[in-house]
Enzyme design. Structure first.
Site, PDB file in Angstrom:
ATOM      1  N   VAL A  34      -9.319   1.666  -0.111  1.00 29.66           N
ATOM      2  CA  VAL A  34     -10.584   2.193   0.182  1.00 29.66           C
ATOM      3  C   VAL A  34     -10.524   3.654  -0.837  1.00 29.66           C
ATOM      4  O   VAL A  34     -11.869   3.608  -1.417  1.00 29.66           O
ATOM      5  CB  VAL A  34     -10.771   2.764   1.947  1.00 29.66           C
ATOM      6  CG1 VAL A  34      -9.940   3.983   2.392  1.00 29.66           C
ATOM      7  CG2 VAL A  34     -12.370   3.686   1.700  1.00 29.66           C
TER       8      VAL A  34
ATOM      9  N   SER B 131     -10.709   1.903  -4.336  1.00 27.26           N
ATOM     10  CA  SER B 131     -10.951   0.924  -5.261  1.00 27.26           C
ATOM     11  C   SER B 131     -12.784   1.193  -5.192  1.00 27.26           C
ATOM     12  O   SER B 131     -13.346   1.806  -4.890  1.00 27.26           O
ATOM     13  CB  SER B 131     -10.988  -0.820  -4.031  1.00 27.26           C
ATOM     14  OG  SER B 131     -11.097   0.162  -2.704  1.00 27.26           O
TER      15      SER B 131
ATOM     16  N   TYR C   3      -0.826 -10.595   7.617  1.00 27.09           N
ATOM     17  CA  TYR C   3      -0.942 -10.320   6.202  1.00 27.09           C
ATOM     18  C   TYR C   3       1.279  -9.423   5.548  1.00 27.09           C
ATOM     19  O   TYR C   3       1.813  -9.080   7.100  1.00 27.09           O
ATOM     20  CB  TYR C   3      -1.660  -8.453   6.445  1.00 27.09           C
ATOM     21  CG  TYR C   3      -1.462  -7.578   4.716  1.00 27.09           C
ATOM     22  CD1 TYR C   3      -2.602  -8.253   4.028  1.00 27.09           C
ATOM     23  CD2 TYR C   3      -0.441  -6.813   3.934  1.00 27.09           C
ATOM     24  CE1 TYR C   3      -2.477  -7.261   2.980  1.00 27.09           C
ATOM     25  CE2 TYR C   3      -0.874  -6.430   3.091  1.00 27.09           C
ATOM     26  CZ  TYR C   3      -2.005  -6.611   2.283  1.00 27.09           C
ATOM     27  OH  TYR C   3      -1.720  -5.615   1.182  1.00 27.09           O
TER      28      TYR C   3
END
Length: 637
Positions: free
Chosen positions: A269, A272, A542
């Site tokens: 965050v 990007s 993930y």
């Protein structure tokens, strides 16, 4: 308050950021009208976007990196994160144990950045045309500026710029400052036979920005980050129109000034951009409350080879036939350039609280998530980390300062392992972020913790939850540290139905182990995973994978082929090709496994229709045909 101050808060506690923004702007009352009375938009005052310098040869900010000291302790430089500038004595010993390899201060893989950068192609007529509407500071052929816009953040790309080279990078970087300039740029590139590659934050991990050595055209990287303004805010209808080059850290800071959040917080965050989120079909850590990017974007403006895709207005929900905007989610630069988007807004949460829960093992944590989803009390973020990732978090704790800290740690360990009976080698941990009104948060807590207890869970406190959540931002720098000490590592992800989640996790772990052994790589493989997002039908998992690479002839190829094998196993176990990273060029070869020939033909025909000359030549996810799909793993593409 400066954006820099607010942005730094992001890496510490977004609740503090929100409160501070409210306090500073308590008297700010933009002119607006009541519900149902007409126009309610306002244009926010312009903000000064700070240019905190970012690293050119690794992740994140230039002033922030992990450094190993002569005594073996590790320090994260700078002061941006809650683990910054404190000594971490356990980290390198832990990595050495996990990899069964001698990572340490004296065993350093010294980077050789910058590499040799290919000379740019020349296009004097095109440059003359560009100078008619762009200033000189909006054009750059500087080698390092071009190099940075020619790669993302896959391990292979960072390894290449540190230890090898990239064979093809953009010939020019352009920094448009308005939608009109993007239109003019597109027209000029089309007229002169150039190729355009959109660039946002450069954080992708799919080789999406890597150029083919076969690209013979003049390549322009279109860096969108000067287009970072909030064009308008509608506080009544809770919408905003935002330029596509705005970074997440800028949006968090600026929207908070007006009492709002977009709620989209991917791990990247800070760096990007809104346009990048759309292009990769991104997901955020708080998607349970706010939604994924496709849930948040109401409309967008896109510059294509055939003109501008835009509409005069947007409704809450519409049935208007095929909507061109839908093709831009996950488009990865293939169809055009998003210049702005209308997004949903949410009031800043009244309450934000953290929590954490220990579980006997990952399977118990998964069962907890299933019941929690069924109960309808999922908090903004809930993530369950496996045993390796739990111990990784412990290795990132600072040195104990005194007898009191050591006694406290020993008592906690005794209670967990002896009184509760948890096995230190299997236990897992969930980190929780609650956001909303006081009533909403209390409801979620009241439902969540008893469900956790039914699955053997034990509350581990809000401080541990906050630390675990905020570590996300700091540990992003770890990959670059491991490179400098002869380990190569990267992340990848998938989504999978509930019924196959544990099977997929175990199969991927076992496949990684077999591949490592078959290739006779040094030491032991590093493998860990966490369940990061939940849905009614399944979860996102993930993974991180790595190995010690000293003495390995081609570490990048070995890693690429191991990850390729892991992805084969994910698909065989019922998982998706990607949950939020996208396809890029890294995963192109799998498109034939997840789409029928008819589906792939449909995608190729859309590309031919909207961009017949391949003006937007990113060539991601095999849109041009079978050639890209059949490249070997690790090949230059």
């Amino acid at each position: 308050m400066s954006e820099k101050t607010l942005a730094q808060k992001l890496g510490q506690a977004s609740a503090s950021l929100a409160k501070e923004a409210r306090d500073v702007l308590a008297g700010f009352k933009p002119e607006r009208r009541d519900v149902g009375t007409g126009e309610t938009r306002f244009v926010p005052p312009p903000s000064q976007v700070t240019s905190d310098e970012e690293s050119l040869d690794g992740w994140g900010f230039k002033d922030t990196r992990f450094v190993v000291k002569p005594d073996g302790n590790v320090v994260l430089t700078g002061s941006r994160y809650n683990i910054s500038n404190v000594e971490l004595p356990s980290l390198m010993p832990w990595f050495s144990k996990m990899l069964a390899s001698p990572l340490g201060y004296d065993n350093r893989n010294e980077p050789h950045y910058p590499p040799v950068v290919p000379e740019p192609k020349q296009a004097p007529a095109l440059l003359t045309a560009l100078r008619e509407f762009l200033a000189e500071d909006q054009l750059s052929s500087d080698p390092l500026v071009r190099l940075r816009r020619g790669h993302g953040h896959t391990g292979a790309e960072i390894w290449a710029i540190r230890y090898e080279r990239l064979e093809r990078v953009p010939d020019l970087v352009v920094f448009p400052a308005s939608h009109e300039q993007v239109v003019q740029l597109t027209d000029a590139a089309k007229q002169h036979g150039a190729c355009l590659i959109p660039f946002g934050g450069g954080t992708n991990v799919t080789d999406a920005l890597r150029l083919s050595v076969d690209e013979q055209r003049f390549v322009i990287a279109v860096d969108m980050r000067r287009m970072n303004h909030i064009l308008w805010i509608d506080p009544v209808n809770r919408m905003a129109c935002i330029e596509a080059g705005a970074t997440g850290r800028h949006l968090v800071a600026e929207l908070a000034k007006h009492g709002f959040t977009m709620g989209h917080e991917p791990d990247s965050v800070e760096f990007s951009t809104l346009g990048g989120w759309i292009a990769t079909n991104a997901s955020g850590m708080k998607k349970n409350r706010y939604g994924n990017i496709e849930d948040l974007v109401l409309d967008m403006k896109v510059v294509t080879a055939h003109g501008v895709v835009e509409r005069p207005r947007v409704g809450p929900r519409e049935s208007i036939g095929p909507n061109p905007k839908n093709f831009m989610f996950g488009s990865e630069g293939n169809y055009g350039i998003v210049t702005s988007a209308v997004v949903k807004l949410f009031p800043l949460p009244e309450v934000q609280r953290y929590g954490s829960v220990l579980f006997p093992d990952l399977a118990a944590g998964l069962a907890f998530l299933y019941d929690l989803q069924s109960a309808g009390a999922v908090p903004a973020s809930v993530r369950v980390m496996d045993n390796t990732q739990f111990h990784f978090g412990q290795a990132l704790k600072p040195k104990k300062d005194g007898l009191g800290d050591k006694l406290k740690s020993d008592v906690e360990k005794f209670f967990v392992t002896q009184v509760k009976g948890y096995d230190p080698d299997t236990l897992a941990v969930a980190t929780l972020v609650f956001e909303g009104t006081e009533a909403e948060v209390e409801f979620q807590e009241r439902i969540l913790y008893p469900i956790a207890e039914r699955h053997g869970g034990m509350k581990a406190g809000g401080a541990n939850g906050e630390r675990g959540y905020q570590l996300t931002f700091g540990i992003a720098y770890i990959r670059d540290l491991t490179f400098e000490h002869w380990a190569i590592a990267e992340s990848f992800e998938t989504s999978v139905p509930w019924s196959r989640a544990m099977e997929l996790y175990e199969r991927v772990r076992e496949r990684v182990s077999r591949e490592h052994e078959r290739r006779k790589l040094p030491g032991k493989p590093f493998f860990t995973g966490r369940i990061t997002q939940v849905y009614p039908t399944g979860v996102c998992i993930y993974f991180y994978m790595g190995f010690y690479a000293k003495g390995v002839e081609d570490p990048v190829r070995e890693y690429t082929e191991m990850e390729h094998a892991a992805r084969e196993e994910m698909l065989a176990a019922g998982g998706s090709l990607s949950h939020h990273h996208g396809v890029g060029k890294l995963r192109q070869r799998f498109m034939k496994d997840i789409y029928s020939e008819g589906a792939r033909t449909f995608t190729r025909e859309v590309k031919k229709a909207v961009d017949p000359d391949n003006l937007f030549g990113a060539s991601n996810h095999g849109v041009l045909g079978q050639v890209e799909l059949e490249r070997e793993p690790g090949s230059e593409s």
